[in-house]
Design an enzyme around this catalytic site. Structure first.
Site, mmCIF file in Angstrom:
data_model
loop_
_atom_site.group_PDB
_atom_site.id
_atom_site.type_symbol
_atom_site.label_atom_id
_atom_site.label_comp_id
_atom_site.label_asym_id
_atom_site.label_seq_id
_atom_site.Cartn_x
_atom_site.Cartn_y
_atom_site.Cartn_z
ATOM 1 N N GLY A 68 11.269 -3.922 7.630
ATOM 2 C CA GLY A 68 10.209 -5.011 6.827
ATOM 3 C C GLY A 68 9.468 -4.542 8.480
ATOM 4 O O GLY A 68 9.167 -6.286 8.718
ATOM 5 N N ASP B 101 0.204 4.776 2.116
ATOM 6 C CA ASP B 101 1.458 4.513 3.464
ATOM 7 C C ASP B 101 2.268 5.967 2.713
ATOM 8 O O ASP B 101 2.672 6.660 3.717
ATOM 9 C CB ASP B 101 2.804 3.786 2.706
ATOM 10 C CG ASP B 101 2.209 2.029 2.969
ATOM 11 O OD1 ASP B 101 0.828 1.843 3.714
ATOM 12 O OD2 ASP B 101 2.999 1.089 2.092
ATOM 13 N N GLY C 102 6.327 -3.244 8.203
ATOM 14 C CA GLY C 102 5.322 -2.956 7.377
ATOM 15 C C GLY C 102 4.345 -1.849 7.998
ATOM 16 O O GLY C 102 3.521 -1.250 8.919
HETATM 17 C C1 GLA Z 1 1.475 -2.609 1.503
HETATM 18 C C2 GLA Z 1 1.211 -1.367 1.173
HETATM 19 C C3 GLA Z 1 0.125 -0.540 0.791
HETATM 20 C C4 GLA Z 1 -1.086 -1.119 1.223
HETATM 21 C C5 GLA Z 1 -0.876 -2.293 2.606
HETATM 22 C C6 GLA Z 1 -1.930 -3.106 2.862
HETATM 23 O O1 GLA Z 1 1.750 -1.202 3.094
HETATM 24 O O2 GLA Z 1 2.808 -0.627 0.561
HETATM 25 O O3 GLA Z 1 -0.196 0.496 -0.173
HETATM 26 O O4 GLA Z 1 -1.685 -2.299 0.501
HETATM 27 O O5 GLA Z 1 0.177 -2.694 2.040
HETATM 28 O O6 GLA Z 1 -2.281 -2.672 3.522
#
Ligand code: GLA
Length: 386
Positions: free
Chosen positions: A126, A175, A128
Site C-alpha cells: 500500500g 511496475d 505505491g
Molecule cells: C501504478 C500503475 C502503473 C502506473 C502508475 C502511475 O503504479 O500500476 O502502471 O500507471 O500507477 O504512474
C-alpha cells in the site's frame, strides 16, 4: 533479501516437508518521474529498489499450484492449472498468481506444471512501491525458469499486467516492466509504446530517498481507472490513439472541445512525458538543479492537474523543499497516487537534513510518522537453482 529468503526456506520445509529446488526474487520499484504516462504510451523513469518478493519452490508432480503466503499469516491456496482459472472469491493475494498462471497456461498449455511454493516479501504494501507487480513478476519468472519456457522478460511483465486486469485494475506496464528489467545502479527509461528500454546511470554522488507517508493507497479502485478514462477521452477528442501522440499545441487547439477536467488530465500527461525525457538528460549529466525543477513541476502537475496527491504527500514535498531550498529540491510523490511515498534525489550530505526535517514536521500535519529509507537502483527478476 537474505532475511526473507531464510524465512521462506524454513516456511517451505515446515509446510511441504522437503527442501525446495529453486528460488526466485523480483524487486519492487520507485518511479523517479513519469506518472500515469505508461498507459498513455508515454515514458517513465523508474528503478528497482532493495525490497522485493522471494519465492522458493519445488516441482510437485501434479497439475496444481500449491502456494503458501508467509506474509498472509501463512495463508495457503491451491488451484489447478487449467485453460480457465477462476478468481478466488476472497484471497486477493492469490488472484495475482492465478491471473499469471492463466496467462501462462493459455500460452504454454501443459508445459506449465505444478509447483509447491513459499512466498515472502518485504515491499511495504500500500506504499505505491509495487508489491503486487513484484509478486506477479517473481511468480511468472519462476514458472518460466522452472519449466524452461524462456518467456522474455517484457512478456513476463505483460502477463503481470494482464493479471492486474483480471483482478480489475487497468494498470500500465511500468511496475512489472521495471521489476523484470531492473538494472544495478541504473534507472530504466521505458518507452511504453515500443517497450524500448534505455538505461540511465545514477550518478555516484546522488542518493535516492523514499519517504513513506504511511497513508495507504489502494489502487484496485475506481480513481485509477477513472484517470485512465479521462486520458482516453482526451486522446479520442484529439483524434490520436494515445496521449503520447499528442502535443501541447494540439491540446490547446482542442481545448474548447473538452471539459476542464479532461483538459487538465491531458495536460499533465503531455507535459509529464517531456519532463521524463528532460530528467533523463539531467540525470546523465548529474544536473541536480534541473532535476529538482522537473521533479517539483511533476508534483505540482499531479497535485493540480491530475489530482492524485493527498495533503500528507503534499506536505512531505514542501517539507523537503524547505529543508533543501527550492533549487535542490528534487522531490515528488511517486507511484499511482492517493497516498503512498514521496521520492527525493539528494546529495549524500543532505540526507540527514531531510530526515531531521521530516521527523520534526510531518506528524503535525498527518498525525502519524513517516518512514524514510535510502535505496540504490537494483537488479530485476533473478532465478537461482538451489
Ligand atoms: C501504478 C500503475 C502503473 C502506473 C502508475 C502511475 O503504479 O500500476 O502502471 O500507471 O500507477 O504512474
Amino acid at each position: 533479501m537474505s532475511d526473507i529468503k531464510t524465512i521462506c526456506l524454513k516456511a517451505f520445509e515446515d509446510k511441504f516437508g522437503a527442501k525446495p529446488q529453486m528460488q526466485e526474487y523480483a524487486p519492487g520499484r520507485v518511479n523517479i518521474i513519469g506518472e500515469h504516462t505508461d498507459y498513455n504510451g508515454g515514458f517513465v523513469l523508474p528503478c528497482a529498489i532493495k525490497y522485493g518478493t522471494c519465492m522458493v519452490a519445488k516441482e510437485n508432480g501434479s497439475n496444481k499450484m500449491r502456494i503458501l503466503a508467509v506474509d498472509m499469516n501463512n495463508d495457503y491456496d491451491e488451484f489447478e492449472i487449467a485453460p480457465k482459472i477462476e478468481k478466488h472469491p476472497t484471497k486477493l493475494w492469490v488472484n495475482y498468481l492465478r491471473g499469471v498462471t492463466y496467462q501462462l497456461a493459455q500460452k504454454f498449455g501443459d508445459k506449465v506444471k505444478g509447483l509447491d511454493i513459499a512466498i515472502k516479501g518485504d515491499v511495504p504494501p500500500g506504499a505505491g512501491l509495487s508489491s503486487s507487480a513484484s509478486l506477479e513478476v517473481c511468480f511468472g519468472h519462476l514458472v518460466s525458469s522452472a519449466f524452461g519456457l524462456n518467456v522474455p522478460l517484457m512478456d513476463i511483465a505483460l502477463m503481470g499486467q494482464a493479471a492486474e486486469a483480471y483482478i480489475g485494475m487497468k494498470c500500465g506496464i511500468m511496475d512489472q516492466a521495471i521489476s523484470a528489467n531492473g538494472t544495478v545502479d541504473h534507472l530504466v527509461r521505458i518507452d511504453c509504446k515500443s517497450y524500448g528500454l534505455t538505461q540511465v546511470a545514477v550518478p555516484k554522488d546522488l542518493v535516492i530517498l523514499i519517504i513513506n507517508s504511511n497513508i495507504k493507497h489502494q489502487l484496485v479502485g475506481s480513481e485509477y481507472n477513472d484517470r485512465r478514462e479521462s486520458c482516453e477521452k482526451a486522446a479520442s477528442i484529439m483524434g490520436v490513439p494515445l496521449l503520447r501522440d499528442a502535443t501541447m499545441e494540439m491540446l490547446e487547439k482542442f481545448k474548447d472541445k473538452m471539459d476542464d477536467v479532461t483538459y487538465r488530465r491531458a495536460r499533465h500527461v503531455i507535459t509529464e512525458d517531456q519532463r521524463v525525457l528532460d530528467a533523463s538528460k539531467a540525470f546523465e549529466s548529474g544536473d541536480l538543479k534541473t532535476l529538482a525543477k522537473l521533479m517539483y513541476a511533476s508534483h505540482v502537475s499531479m497535485r493540480d492537474d491530475f489530482e492524485i496527491t493527498v495533503k500528507e504527500t503534499d506536505a512531505l514535498v514542501e517539507i523537503v523543499k524547505e529543508a533543501l531550498g527550492e533549487e535542490y529540491a528534487a522531490v515528488r510523490q511517486t507511484g499511482g497516487g492517493f497516498g503512498g511515498c514521496v521520492v527525493a534525489v539528494v546529495e549524500p550530505k543532505n540526507v540527514q537534513k531531510v530526515k531531521d526535517a521530516v521527523n520534526a514536521k510531518y506528524k503535525a500535519v498527518s498525525g502519524i510518522d513517516a518512514t524514510i529509507f535510502e535505496t540504490t537502483a537494483c537488479a530485476g527478476a533473478t532465478f537461482t537453482k538451489l
